[in-house]
Design an enzyme around this catalytic site. Structure first.
Site, PDB file in Angstrom:
ATOM      1  N   TYR A  59      22.252  -7.002   0.261  1.00  0.00           N
ATOM      2  CA  TYR A  59      23.257  -7.834  -0.404  1.00  0.00           C
ATOM      3  C   TYR A  59      24.051  -8.677   0.595  1.00  0.00           C
ATOM      4  O   TYR A  59      24.594  -9.723   0.246  1.00  0.00           O
ATOM      5  CB  TYR A  59      24.247  -6.972  -1.189  1.00  0.00           C
ATOM      6  CG  TYR A  59      23.820  -6.657  -2.605  1.00  0.00           C
ATOM      7  CD1 TYR A  59      22.656  -5.960  -2.863  1.00  0.00           C
ATOM      8  CD2 TYR A  59      24.589  -7.061  -3.683  1.00  0.00           C
ATOM      9  CE1 TYR A  59      22.270  -5.668  -4.154  1.00  0.00           C
ATOM     10  CE2 TYR A  59      24.213  -6.765  -4.989  1.00  0.00           C
ATOM     11  CZ  TYR A  59      23.057  -6.074  -5.216  1.00  0.00           C
ATOM     12  OH  TYR A  59      22.678  -5.790  -6.499  1.00  0.00           O
TER      13      TYR A  59
ATOM     14  N   LYS B 150      12.960   3.936   1.143  1.00  0.00           N
ATOM     15  CA  LYS B 150      11.523   3.674   1.256  1.00  0.00           C
ATOM     16  C   LYS B 150      11.150   3.816   2.727  1.00  0.00           C
ATOM     17  O   LYS B 150      10.758   2.847   3.391  1.00  0.00           O
ATOM     18  CB  LYS B 150      11.201   2.274   0.736  1.00  0.00           C
ATOM     19  CG  LYS B 150      11.238   2.150  -0.774  1.00  0.00           C
ATOM     20  CD  LYS B 150       9.997   2.671  -1.470  1.00  0.00           C
ATOM     21  CE  LYS B 150       8.794   1.769  -1.245  1.00  0.00           C
ATOM     22  NZ  LYS B 150       7.546   2.362  -1.815  1.00  0.00           N
TER      23      LYS B 150
ATOM     24  N   ASP C  25      10.807   4.641  -5.214  1.00  0.00           N
ATOM     25  CA  ASP C  25       9.935   4.374  -6.368  1.00  0.00           C
ATOM     26  C   ASP C  25       9.635   5.670  -7.113  1.00  0.00           C
ATOM     27  O   ASP C  25       9.679   5.737  -8.347  1.00  0.00           O
ATOM     28  CB  ASP C  25       8.646   3.640  -5.950  1.00  0.00           C
ATOM     29  CG  ASP C  25       7.900   4.333  -4.825  1.00  0.00           C
ATOM     30  OD1 ASP C  25       8.469   5.225  -4.158  1.00  0.00           O
ATOM     31  OD2 ASP C  25       6.717   3.992  -4.603  1.00  0.00           O
TER      32      ASP C  25
ATOM     33  N   ASP D 283      21.533  -0.306  -7.162  1.00  0.00           N
ATOM     34  CA  ASP D 283      21.738  -1.226  -8.278  1.00  0.00           C
ATOM     35  C   ASP D 283      20.696  -0.945  -9.356  1.00  0.00           C
ATOM     36  O   ASP D 283      21.007  -0.824 -10.537  1.00  0.00           O
ATOM     37  CB  ASP D 283      21.617  -2.668  -7.762  1.00  0.00           C
ATOM     38  CG  ASP D 283      21.823  -3.689  -8.863  1.00  0.00           C
ATOM     39  OD1 ASP D 283      22.771  -3.515  -9.656  1.00  0.00           O
ATOM     40  OD2 ASP D 283      21.026  -4.643  -8.947  1.00  0.00           O
TER      41      ASP D 283
ATOM     42  N   ASP E  79      21.076   1.363 -13.143  1.00  0.00           N
ATOM     43  CA  ASP E  79      20.815   0.819 -14.484  1.00  0.00           C
ATOM     44  C   ASP E  79      19.822   1.701 -15.224  1.00  0.00           C
ATOM     45  O   ASP E  79      19.943   1.942 -16.425  1.00  0.00           O
ATOM     46  CB  ASP E  79      20.241  -0.608 -14.400  1.00  0.00           C
ATOM     47  CG  ASP E  79      21.324  -1.672 -14.544  1.00  0.00           C
ATOM     48  OD1 ASP E  79      22.497  -1.360 -14.238  1.00  0.00           O
ATOM     49  OD2 ASP E  79      21.001  -2.795 -14.958  1.00  0.00           O
TER      50      ASP E  79
HETATM   51  C1  IPM Z   1      26.262  -4.236 -10.575  1.00  0.00           C
HETATM   52  C2  IPM Z   1      25.889  -5.654 -10.876  1.00  0.00           C
HETATM   53  C3  IPM Z   1      26.226  -6.507  -9.657  1.00  0.00           C
HETATM   54  C4  IPM Z   1      25.352  -6.058  -8.515  1.00  0.00           C
HETATM   55  C5  IPM Z   1      26.132  -8.027  -9.881  1.00  0.00           C
HETATM   56  C6  IPM Z   1      26.959  -8.487 -11.062  1.00  0.00           C
HETATM   57  C7  IPM Z   1      26.499  -8.779  -8.636  1.00  0.00           C
HETATM   58  O1  IPM Z   1      24.554  -5.731 -11.230  1.00  0.00           O
HETATM   59  O2  IPM Z   1      27.436  -3.976 -10.271  1.00  0.00           O
HETATM   60  O3  IPM Z   1      25.389  -3.367 -10.678  1.00  0.00           O
HETATM   61  O4  IPM Z   1      24.194  -6.489  -8.379  1.00  0.00           O
HETATM   62  O5  IPM Z   1      25.827  -5.240  -7.721  1.00  0.00           O
HETATM   63 MG    MG Z   2      23.583  -3.841 -11.465  1.00  0.00          MG
END
Ligand code: IPM
Ligand code: MG
Length: 368
Positions: free
Chosen positions: A142, A192, A225, A249, A253
């Site tokens: 990032y 990884k 993975d 990230d 999710d």
């Molecule tokens: C998160 C989001 C952010 C990230 C974006 C909005 C920059 O996806 O907080 O998970 O990628 O960190």
């Molecule tokens: Mg995210």
């Protein structure tokens, strides 16, 4: 003594709607639990860009560094898709994380019993699920340099750099081990190392921190993975997962969806503790700005409300009050309260953002 201070950055999309319910809850704690906060509001993301031409004004950044905790709603939206990268709404969020040095991002994935049927996995795989992803938040791909889009020969090349120093790995590993000791005492580190040098170093440093200072915590390593696969195969094998910024990230999710809805999941981003033992901190729901339902009163405020519960626990040492709020949420869900994101195949009439807030406040009153 002055009241603890909160800076609310509601941001874009559904951010202001869900944060509206959080401010009611903050007021409740002030009135009913003798926990008054000094609250100020400011702009972030597209909302800040519209007013100032930047997704985070310097004055807002300065305030974020001064207050005891920042509560953030959401940033981004289609209106800003064509903006230059440097002023995109997301840059405001990334600047806050970086300049506050919030290296440890706690993303719990907890499945409320009442919602086990909403998961895309079989209920028995997720009922009672309680995992914590600790995502490194201020480094890695990032932020790594060099980055950019350059000309090379007759074509363009997009470049980003995955980069981790030993101290960056060390400090996030420590925060994962500390957390594990207060939970199931197990850490699984994901990288990884089979293809990335940064992964090899990650694995080495995590192991070293463990062997030197946390030998009582059970540690395992997994390629990321495989970790993704294991998360959807048998998520309950995990307690704390520690991983880098990009894998974190993605994996968070994935873990979030195990619980049935992204509208349920809070997060805390913490820095190093100051002299008073209080870390720099920002709390935000894991969900985004949800432009498709913005302004319709449909959004689920629970992720944002549970983020405030995390603030009570991690910034203000009010673990019991945090539990009170979490129990209130659990209660209204058990009683069948459902916003639109929590509608199962059998349908039903969803309640609004404000109605969900009303019910949670009612459950808080009933807890006294
Ligand atoms: C998160 C989001 C952010 C990230 C974006 C909005 C920059 O996806 O907080 O998970 O990628 O960190
Ligand atoms: Mg995210």
């Amino acid at each position: 003594m002055a009241n603890p201070s909160l800076l609310i950055l509601a941001g874009d999309g559904i951010g202001p709607e869900v944060m509206g319910q959080v401010t009611r809850i903050i007021d409740w704690f002030g009135a009913k639990r003798d926990l008054p906060f000094d609250v100020e509001h400011d702009l972030v993301g597209g909302a800040a860009y519209d007013k100032h031409g930047t997704p985070l004004h310097d004055d807002t950044m300065a305030r974020a560094l001064e207050v005891d905790a920042v509560l953030l709603g959401a940033v981004g939206g289609p209106k800003y898709d064509d903006l230059d990268f440097s002023v995109k709404p997301e840059r405001g969020l990334l600047r806050l994380r970086k300049e506050m040095d919030l290296f440890s991002n706690l993303r719990p994935a907890q499945c409320f019993d009442a919602l086990a049927d909403f998961s895309s996995l079989k209920p028995e795989l997720v009922a009672g699920l309680d995992i914590m992803i600790v995502r490194e938040l201020t480094s890695g791909v990032y932020f790594g340099e060099p980055r950019g889009i350059i000309e090379e020969g007759n074509e363009r090349v997009g470049i980003n750099t995955q980069r981790y120093t030993e101290s960056e790995i060390d400090r996030v590993a420590r925060s994962a081990f500390e957390l594990a000791r207060r939970r199931g005492n197990k850490v699984c580190s994901m990288e990884k190392a089979n293809v990335m040098e940064s992964g090899i170093l990650w694995r080495e440093v995590v192991q070293k921190v463990h062997d030197e200072d946390y030998p009582d915590v059970e540690l395992s390593h997994m390629y990321a993975d495989n970790g993704a696969m294991q998360l959807v195969r048998a998520p309950k094998q995990f307690d704390v997962i520690v991983t880098d910024n990009l894998f974190g990230d993605i994996l968070s999710d994935c873990a979030a969806m195990l619980t049935g809805s992204l509208g349920m999941l809070p997060s805390a981003s913490l820095g190093a503790p100051n002299d008073a033992g209080r870390p720099k901190a920002m709390y935000e729901p894991v969900h985004g700005s949800a432009p498709d339902i913005t302004g319709q009163g449909k959004a689920n405020p629970i992720a944002c409300i549970l983020s405030f519960a995390m603030a009570l626990r991690y910034s203000f040492d009010e673990g019991e009050e945090a539990t009170r709020l979490e129990k209130a949420v659990e209660k209204v869900l058990a009683d069948g309260a459902r916003t639109a994101d929590l509608m199962g195949p059998e349908g039903g009439t969803p309640i609004s953002t404000t109605e969900m807030g009303d019910l949670i406040l009612g459950a808080l009153d009933a807890s006294l």
